[in-house]
Design a protein around this motif. Structure first.
Motif, PDB file in Angstrom:
ATOM      1  N   LEU A   1       0.830  -1.207   0.000  1.00  0.00           N
ATOM      2  CA  LEU A   1       0.000   0.000   0.000  1.00  0.00           C
ATOM      3  C   LEU A   1       0.864   1.257   0.000  1.00  0.00           C
ATOM      4  CD1 LEU A   1      -2.986  -0.692   2.432  1.00  0.00           C
ATOM      5  CD2 LEU A   1      -3.075  -0.271  -0.014  1.00  0.00           C
ATOM      6  N   THR A   2       2.082   1.141   0.497  1.00  0.00           N
ATOM      7  CA  THR A   2       3.002   2.274   0.485  1.00  0.00           C
ATOM      8  C   THR A   2       4.126   1.961  -0.493  1.00  0.00           C
ATOM      9  OG1 THR A   2       4.402   1.429   2.250  1.00  0.00           O
ATOM     10  CG2 THR A   2       2.510   2.760   2.917  1.00  0.00           C
ATOM     11  N   SER A   3       4.888   2.965  -0.828  1.00  0.00           N
ATOM     12  CA  SER A   3       5.978   2.785  -1.785  1.00  0.00           C
ATOM     13  C   SER A   3       7.198   2.118  -1.149  1.00  0.00           C
ATOM     14  CB  SER A   3       6.373   4.134  -2.382  1.00  0.00           C
ATOM     15  OG  SER A   3       6.737   5.024  -1.348  1.00  0.00           O
ATOM     16  N   LEU A   4       7.173   1.947   0.169  1.00  0.00           N
ATOM     17  CA  LEU A   4       8.300   1.343   0.877  1.00  0.00           C
ATOM     18  C   LEU A   4       7.870   0.084   1.605  1.00  0.00           C
ATOM     19  CD1 LEU A   4       9.878   4.538   2.454  1.00  0.00           C
ATOM     20  CD2 LEU A   4      10.775   3.219   0.552  1.00  0.00           C
ATOM     21  N   GLY A   5       8.743  -0.918   1.567  1.00  0.00           N
ATOM     22  CA  GLY A   5       8.481  -2.135   2.314  1.00  0.00           C
ATOM     23  C   GLY A   5       8.810  -1.937   3.789  1.00  0.00           C
ATOM     24  N   GLU A   6       8.419  -2.917   4.580  1.00  0.00           N
ATOM     25  CA  GLU A   6       8.617  -2.836   6.032  1.00  0.00           C
ATOM     26  C   GLU A   6      10.096  -2.724   6.412  1.00  0.00           C
ATOM     27  OE1 GLU A   6       7.195  -5.558   9.755  1.00  0.00           O
ATOM     28  OE2 GLU A   6       5.967  -5.634   7.955  1.00  0.00           O
ATOM     29  N   THR A   7      10.936  -3.550   5.793  1.00  0.00           N
ATOM     30  CA  THR A   7      12.369  -3.510   6.112  1.00  0.00           C
ATOM     31  C   THR A   7      12.991  -2.215   5.609  1.00  0.00           C
ATOM     32  OG1 THR A   7      12.485  -5.924   6.052  1.00  0.00           O
ATOM     33  CG2 THR A   7      14.563  -4.744   5.892  1.00  0.00           C
ATOM     34  N   GLU A   8      12.544  -1.731   4.454  1.00  0.00           N
ATOM     35  CA  GLU A   8      13.060  -0.455   3.953  1.00  0.00           C
ATOM     36  C   GLU A   8      12.752   0.669   4.931  1.00  0.00           C
ATOM     37  OE1 GLU A   8      13.035  -0.577  -0.869  1.00  0.00           O
ATOM     38  OE2 GLU A   8      11.074  -0.501   0.102  1.00  0.00           O
ATOM     39  N   MET A   9      11.538   0.685   5.442  1.00  0.00           N
ATOM     40  CA  MET A   9      11.149   1.738   6.391  1.00  0.00           C
ATOM     41  C   MET A   9      11.958   1.601   7.682  1.00  0.00           C
ATOM     42  SD  MET A   9       9.019   4.241   6.095  1.00  0.00           S
ATOM     43  CE  MET A   9       9.817   5.468   7.097  1.00  0.00           C
ATOM     44  N   GLU A  10      12.169   0.372   8.121  1.00  0.00           N
ATOM     45  CA  GLU A  10      12.959   0.118   9.330  1.00  0.00           C
ATOM     46  C   GLU A  10      14.388   0.641   9.153  1.00  0.00           C
ATOM     47  OE1 GLU A  10      13.883  -3.766  12.198  1.00  0.00           O
ATOM     48  OE2 GLU A  10      13.424  -4.088  10.079  1.00  0.00           O
ATOM     49  N   VAL A  11      14.996   0.335   8.031  1.00  0.00           N
ATOM     50  CA  VAL A  11      16.363   0.779   7.743  1.00  0.00           C
ATOM     51  C   VAL A  11      16.415   2.306   7.672  1.00  0.00           C
ATOM     52  CG1 VAL A  11      18.154   0.837   5.951  1.00  0.00           C
ATOM     53  CG2 VAL A  11      17.132  -1.353   6.636  1.00  0.00           C
ATOM     54  N   LEU A  12      15.455   2.886   6.976  1.00  0.00           N
ATOM     55  CA  LEU A  12      15.401   4.344   6.839  1.00  0.00           C
ATOM     56  C   LEU A  12      15.297   5.020   8.201  1.00  0.00           C
ATOM     57  CD1 LEU A  12      15.522   6.216   4.445  1.00  0.00           C
ATOM     58  CD2 LEU A  12      13.043   5.994   4.190  1.00  0.00           C
ATOM     59  N   ASN A  13      14.467   4.491   9.078  1.00  0.00           N
ATOM     60  CA  ASN A  13      14.332   5.053  10.429  1.00  0.00           C
ATOM     61  C   ASN A  13      15.655   4.988  11.192  1.00  0.00           C
ATOM     62  OD1 ASN A  13      11.661   6.131  10.876  1.00  0.00           O
ATOM     63  ND2 ASN A  13      10.902   4.045  10.610  1.00  0.00           N
ATOM     64  N   HIS A  14      16.387   3.900  11.050  1.00  0.00           N
ATOM     65  CA  HIS A  14      17.683   3.783  11.730  1.00  0.00           C
ATOM     66  C   HIS A  14      18.682   4.809  11.189  1.00  0.00           C
ATOM     67  CE1 HIS A  14      16.835   0.459  14.356  1.00  0.00           C
ATOM     68  NE2 HIS A  14      16.473  -0.323  13.356  1.00  0.00           N
ATOM     69  N   VAL A  15      18.713   4.980   9.874  1.00  0.00           N
ATOM     70  CA  VAL A  15      19.652   5.949   9.288  1.00  0.00           C
ATOM     71  C   VAL A  15      19.258   7.359   9.715  1.00  0.00           C
ATOM     72  CG1 VAL A  15      20.634   6.895   7.160  1.00  0.00           C
ATOM     73  CG2 VAL A  15      20.249   4.431   7.364  1.00  0.00           C
ATOM     74  N   TRP A  16      17.951   7.658   9.731  1.00  0.00           N
ATOM     75  CA  TRP A  16      17.505   8.974  10.216  1.00  0.00           C
ATOM     76  C   TRP A  16      17.960   9.197  11.651  1.00  0.00           C
ATOM     77  CZ3 TRP A  16      11.935   8.159   8.050  1.00  0.00           C
ATOM     78  CH2 TRP A  16      11.869   8.620   6.724  1.00  0.00           C
ATOM     79  N   ASP A  17      17.807   8.174  12.495  1.00  0.00           N
ATOM     80  CA  ASP A  17      18.210   8.287  13.905  1.00  0.00           C
ATOM     81  C   ASP A  17      19.702   8.541  14.058  1.00  0.00           C
ATOM     82  OD1 ASP A  17      15.619   7.849  14.772  1.00  0.00           O
ATOM     83  OD2 ASP A  17      15.956   5.756  15.352  1.00  0.00           O
ATOM     84  N   MET A  18      20.507   7.862  13.250  1.00  0.00           N
ATOM     85  CA  MET A  18      21.961   7.949  13.388  1.00  0.00           C
ATOM     86  C   MET A  18      22.582   9.105  12.604  1.00  0.00           C
ATOM     87  SD  MET A  18      23.233   3.971  13.481  1.00  0.00           S
ATOM     88  CE  MET A  18      22.166   3.221  12.273  1.00  0.00           C
ATOM     89  N   GLY A  19      21.854   9.642  11.639  1.00  0.00           N
ATOM     90  CA  GLY A  19      22.410  10.713  10.807  1.00  0.00           C
ATOM     91  C   GLY A  19      23.167  10.176   9.614  1.00  0.00           C
ATOM     92  N   GLU A  20      24.029   9.233   9.857  1.00  0.00           N
ATOM     93  CA  GLU A  20      24.697   8.482   8.793  1.00  0.00           C
ATOM     94  C   GLU A  20      25.104   7.132   9.362  1.00  0.00           C
ATOM     95  OE1 GLU A  20      28.052  10.729   7.304  1.00  0.00           O
ATOM     96  OE2 GLU A  20      29.364   9.862   8.812  1.00  0.00           O
ATOM     97  N   ALA A  21      25.180   6.131   8.485  1.00  0.00           N
ATOM     98  CA  ALA A  21      25.455   4.785   8.981  1.00  0.00           C
ATOM     99  C   ALA A  21      25.958   3.872   7.873  1.00  0.00           C
ATOM    100  CB  ALA A  21      24.186   4.187   9.576  1.00  0.00           C
TER     101      ALA A  21
END
Length: 127
Positions: free
Chosen positions: A5-25
Motif C-alpha cells: 500500500l506504500t511505496s516502501l516495504g517494512e524492512t526499507e522503512m525500518e532501515v530508513l528510520n535507523h539511518v535517520w536516527d543515526m544521521g549516517e550509517a
C-alpha cells in the motif's frame, strides 16, 4: 507478488528510520541495530540500503572500501508522501476517513487523542 500500500516495504522503512536516527550509517551499523530485535543477513541490509539509494531516499559516500549512507530526504517529506499514497489507496483520497480510522483505533490512548486535539487547535489558531 503482493503490491504494498506504500511505496516502501517494512524492512526499507525500518532501515530508513535507523539511518535517520543515526544521521549516517554503514550497513554493519544498521544491521547491528536490527539484530537487537531480529535476525537479518548482512546482504539483506546491504541490498535494502542500495535500493533506498536507488529510490533517492539515501545517499552515500565511500570511506575507504566502506559505503557510508545518509538521508537524502527529510523524514517529514517521506512520511508525508507515504501518508498521501496510503490515503489515496486505502481511504479513497479522503483525509477525514484516514483520521477517523486513526481516531477509532484501539491503539490510540487518551493522551494521544488529547495531543491530536491540541495539534488541531493550534493549526486553527494559526490560520
Amino acid at each position: 507478488m503482493k503490491k504494498s500500500l506504500t511505496s516502501l516495504g517494512e524492512t526499507e522503512m525500518e532501515v530508513l528510520n535507523h539511518v535517520w536516527d543515526m544521521g549516517e550509517a554503514t550497513v554493519k551499523q544498521v544491521r547491528k541495530r536490527i539484530l537487537e530485535d531480529r535476525e537479518v543477513a548482512y546482504t539483506t541490509i546491504m541490498t535494502v540500503m542500495k535500493n533506498l539509494a536507488d529510490k533517492d531516499l539515501l545517499k552515500y559516500r565511500k570511506d575507504g572500501v566502506t559505503y557510508v549512507y545518509s538521508p537524502a530526504q527529510k523524514p517529514e517529506s517521506v512520511r508525508s508522501n507515504i501518508i498521501t499514497n496510503l490515503m489515496k489507496k486505502a481511504f479513497k483520497g479522503s483525509p477525514k476517513e484516514l483520521v477517523q480510522a486513526l481516531v477509532n483505533s484501539d491503539d490510540l490512548t487518551s493522551e494521544d487523542l488529547n495531543e491530536i486535539k491540541s495539534m488541531i487547535d493550534n493549526m486553527e489558531d494559526n490560520q
